[in-house]
Scaffold this motif. Structure first.
Motif, PDB file in Angstrom:
ATOM      1  N   ALA A 233       0.826  -1.197   0.000  1.00  0.00           N
ATOM      2  CA  ALA A 233       0.000   0.000   0.000  1.00  0.00           C
ATOM      3  C   ALA A 233       0.866   1.255   0.000  1.00  0.00           C
ATOM      4  O   ALA A 233       1.926   1.300   0.617  1.00  0.00           O
ATOM      5  CB  ALA A 233      -0.924  -0.007   1.221  1.00  0.00           C
ATOM      6  N   THR A 234       0.407   2.284  -0.701  1.00  0.00           N
ATOM      7  CA  THR A 234       1.126   3.553  -0.747  1.00  0.00           C
ATOM      8  C   THR A 234       0.877   4.321   0.549  1.00  0.00           C
ATOM      9  O   THR A 234      -0.269   4.418   1.008  1.00  0.00           O
ATOM     10  CB  THR A 234       0.643   4.397  -1.938  1.00  0.00           C
ATOM     11  OG1 THR A 234       0.802   3.636  -3.137  1.00  0.00           O
ATOM     12  CG2 THR A 234       1.408   5.704  -2.037  1.00  0.00           C
ATOM     13  N   PRO A 235       1.922   4.857   1.177  1.00  0.00           N
ATOM     14  CA  PRO A 235       1.723   5.637   2.420  1.00  0.00           C
ATOM     15  C   PRO A 235       0.749   6.784   2.183  1.00  0.00           C
ATOM     16  O   PRO A 235       0.803   7.485   1.167  1.00  0.00           O
ATOM     17  CB  PRO A 235       3.134   6.143   2.740  1.00  0.00           C
ATOM     18  CG  PRO A 235       4.055   5.178   2.065  1.00  0.00           C
ATOM     19  CD  PRO A 235       3.347   4.743   0.822  1.00  0.00           C
ATOM     20  N   ARG A 236      -0.140   6.998   3.174  1.00  0.00           N
ATOM     21  CA  ARG A 236      -1.176   8.015   3.021  1.00  0.00           C
ATOM     22  C   ARG A 236      -0.699   9.404   3.405  1.00  0.00           C
ATOM     23  O   ARG A 236      -1.247  10.395   2.939  1.00  0.00           O
ATOM     24  CB  ARG A 236      -2.398   7.633   3.864  1.00  0.00           C
ATOM     25  CG  ARG A 236      -3.136   6.399   3.362  1.00  0.00           C
ATOM     26  CD  ARG A 236      -4.221   5.979   4.314  1.00  0.00           C
ATOM     27  NE  ARG A 236      -3.668   5.566   5.610  1.00  0.00           N
ATOM     28  CZ  ARG A 236      -4.407   5.134   6.633  1.00  0.00           C
ATOM     29  NH1 ARG A 236      -5.734   5.088   6.521  1.00  0.00           N
ATOM     30  NH2 ARG A 236      -3.836   4.752   7.765  1.00  0.00           N
ATOM     31  N   ASP A 237       0.312   9.487   4.256  1.00  0.00           N
ATOM     32  CA  ASP A 237       0.796  10.800   4.670  1.00  0.00           C
ATOM     33  C   ASP A 237       2.280  10.711   4.995  1.00  0.00           C
ATOM     34  O   ASP A 237       2.903   9.649   4.880  1.00  0.00           O
ATOM     35  CB  ASP A 237      -0.005  11.321   5.871  1.00  0.00           C
ATOM     36  CG  ASP A 237      -0.055  10.308   7.008  1.00  0.00           C
ATOM     37  OD1 ASP A 237       0.936   9.567   7.201  1.00  0.00           O
ATOM     38  OD2 ASP A 237      -1.084  10.252   7.709  1.00  0.00           O
ATOM     39  N   GLU A 238       2.861  11.834   5.418  1.00  0.00           N
ATOM     40  CA  GLU A 238       4.289  11.895   5.701  1.00  0.00           C
ATOM     41  C   GLU A 238       4.681  10.984   6.850  1.00  0.00           C
ATOM     42  O   GLU A 238       5.749  10.353   6.839  1.00  0.00           O
ATOM     43  CB  GLU A 238       4.684  13.345   6.019  1.00  0.00           C
ATOM     44  CG  GLU A 238       6.164  13.548   6.302  1.00  0.00           C
ATOM     45  CD  GLU A 238       7.059  13.222   5.116  1.00  0.00           C
ATOM     46  OE1 GLU A 238       8.270  13.026   5.318  1.00  0.00           O
ATOM     47  OE2 GLU A 238       6.542  13.160   3.968  1.00  0.00           O
TER      48      GLU A 238
ATOM     49  N   GLU B 140       3.274   8.053   7.779  1.00  0.00           N
ATOM     50  CA  GLU B 140       3.335   6.669   7.314  1.00  0.00           C
ATOM     51  C   GLU B 140       4.546   6.444   6.411  1.00  0.00           C
ATOM     52  O   GLU B 140       5.162   5.380   6.443  1.00  0.00           O
ATOM     53  CB  GLU B 140       2.043   6.309   6.569  1.00  0.00           C
ATOM     54  CG  GLU B 140       0.846   6.106   7.474  1.00  0.00           C
ATOM     55  CD  GLU B 140      -0.308   5.455   6.748  1.00  0.00           C
ATOM     56  OE1 GLU B 140      -0.162   5.182   5.529  1.00  0.00           O
ATOM     57  OE2 GLU B 140      -1.355   5.227   7.375  1.00  0.00           O
ATOM     58  N   ARG B 141       4.891   7.463   5.622  1.00  0.00           N
ATOM     59  CA  ARG B 141       6.054   7.313   4.756  1.00  0.00           C
ATOM     60  C   ARG B 141       7.330   7.135   5.569  1.00  0.00           C
ATOM     61  O   ARG B 141       8.182   6.298   5.275  1.00  0.00           O
ATOM     62  CB  ARG B 141       6.181   8.534   3.853  1.00  0.00           C
ATOM     63  CG  ARG B 141       7.299   8.397   2.793  1.00  0.00           C
ATOM     64  CD  ARG B 141       7.571   9.715   2.127  1.00  0.00           C
ATOM     65  NE  ARG B 141       8.161  10.669   3.073  1.00  0.00           N
ATOM     66  CZ  ARG B 141       9.433  10.637   3.469  1.00  0.00           C
ATOM     67  NH1 ARG B 141      10.255   9.712   3.008  1.00  0.00           N
ATOM     68  NH2 ARG B 141       9.893  11.530   4.324  1.00  0.00           N
TER      69      ARG B 141
ATOM     70  N   HIS C 270       7.357   3.701   7.225  1.00  0.00           N
ATOM     71  CA  HIS C 270       7.694   2.688   6.224  1.00  0.00           C
ATOM     72  C   HIS C 270       9.196   2.710   5.921  1.00  0.00           C
ATOM     73  O   HIS C 270       9.838   1.656   5.791  1.00  0.00           O
ATOM     74  CB  HIS C 270       6.889   2.946   4.947  1.00  0.00           C
ATOM     75  CG  HIS C 270       7.204   2.000   3.832  1.00  0.00           C
ATOM     76  ND1 HIS C 270       6.795   0.688   3.827  1.00  0.00           N
ATOM     77  CD2 HIS C 270       7.911   2.171   2.674  1.00  0.00           C
ATOM     78  CE1 HIS C 270       7.217   0.092   2.730  1.00  0.00           C
ATOM     79  NE2 HIS C 270       7.906   0.971   2.018  1.00  0.00           N
TER      80      HIS C 270
END
Length: 264
Positions: free
Chosen positions: A54-59, A61-62, A65
């Motif tokens: 899944a693509t991170p939703r915000d900074e 989560e990025r 990750h």
């Protein structure tokens, strides 16, 4: 009564070994062929069976990750804490070196050939136990030895085990050749040349492949490298195409011969 019980037990063991190898080879064939078939026939299933991360939703989560990826890779994370318990297993699973050419081709060929020859010896052993108990027991012992060698090879073949397989299977081929040309004087029931049959031709063919593969492993000094399949079914994809097709062909031939009523 005791002899009859022993013969029945040996026959049951031989049939069990034979059909275990047949069914196991069929399962291995399906495991190799099915993923490729699904990719071609139903490409839409691939994303469902192996979804992309899944693509991170915000900074936040990025960054989380990124820290996790660094921890798994063993790189400094910039976070002064110990590896979290939920990442301990992932951190231990470091990328392993790519298997060598012999691990992707030669060792798998030896493994498949040993298992297929063991299946043949178990089948003919069961067929001979009633009329020729000593000959049937000999075939069963050969099959069990080849099966044990294949199991040992999954853990990593040693120089001694590869040399033993080469000499042992070359000796079996020589004995077979003598039994079909001059006979085996001194062996009850085998003093005259025997007719050539489908089962023994299959066994000799697989044993010749095993001998050739063992000779290459010894010559290349690659006996410390186990087959790629030893890492689990997913690693079967690392086999060379020739090794995959050899498994598929061997499984099909052994299954068809076992179910078609060909005399042993």
């Amino acid at each position: 009564m005791t002899a009859w019980t022993a013969a029945s037990g040996a026959s049951l063991l031989a049939h069990g070994v034979h059909w275990t190898i047949v069914l196991g080879g069929t399962a291995g064939m399906v495991a190799l062929v099915l993923p490729s078939a699904l990719d071609r026939l139903a490409p839409g299933l691939a994303p469902r069976l192996n979804p992309a991360p899944a693509t991170p939703r915000d900074e936040h989560e990025r960054r989380v990750h990124e820290v996790r990826q660094r921890l798994v890779a063993g790189a400094p994370s910039g976070v002064p804490t110990a590896t979290p318990f939920f990442l301990a297993g992932a951190a231990a699973r470091r990328p392993r070196p790519a298997p060598s050419y012999d691990a992707r081709l030669t060792a798998p060929l030896a493994l498949v050939a040993a298992l297929a020859a063991a299946g043949v010896h178990a089948a003919v052993g069961a067929a001979h136990l009633a009329a020729q108990p000593l000959l049937g027991a000999f075939f069963l012992a050969c099959g069990l030895a080849q099966l044990a060698w294949a199991a040992h090879t999954l853990q990593g073949p040693s120089v001694g085990s590869v040399r033993a397989a080469l000499l042992g299977n070359a000796g079996l081929v020589a004995v077979w050749l003598a039994s079909r040309t001059t006979g085996l004087p001194g062996v009850p029931g085998l003093g005259e040349p025997e007719p050539v049959g489908a089962w023994d031709l299959l066994a000799v063919g697989w044993q010749l492949v095993l001998v050739a593969a063992c000779a290459r492993l010894l010559a290349r000094g690659a006996t410390a490298t186990r087959p790629a399949a030893a890492a689990g079914p997913a690693a079967w994809r690392e086999w060379q195409p020739a090794a995959r097709w050899f498994l598929v062909g061997s499984a099909l031939v052994l299954a068809l011969t076992s179910t078609s009523g060909v005399a042993t």
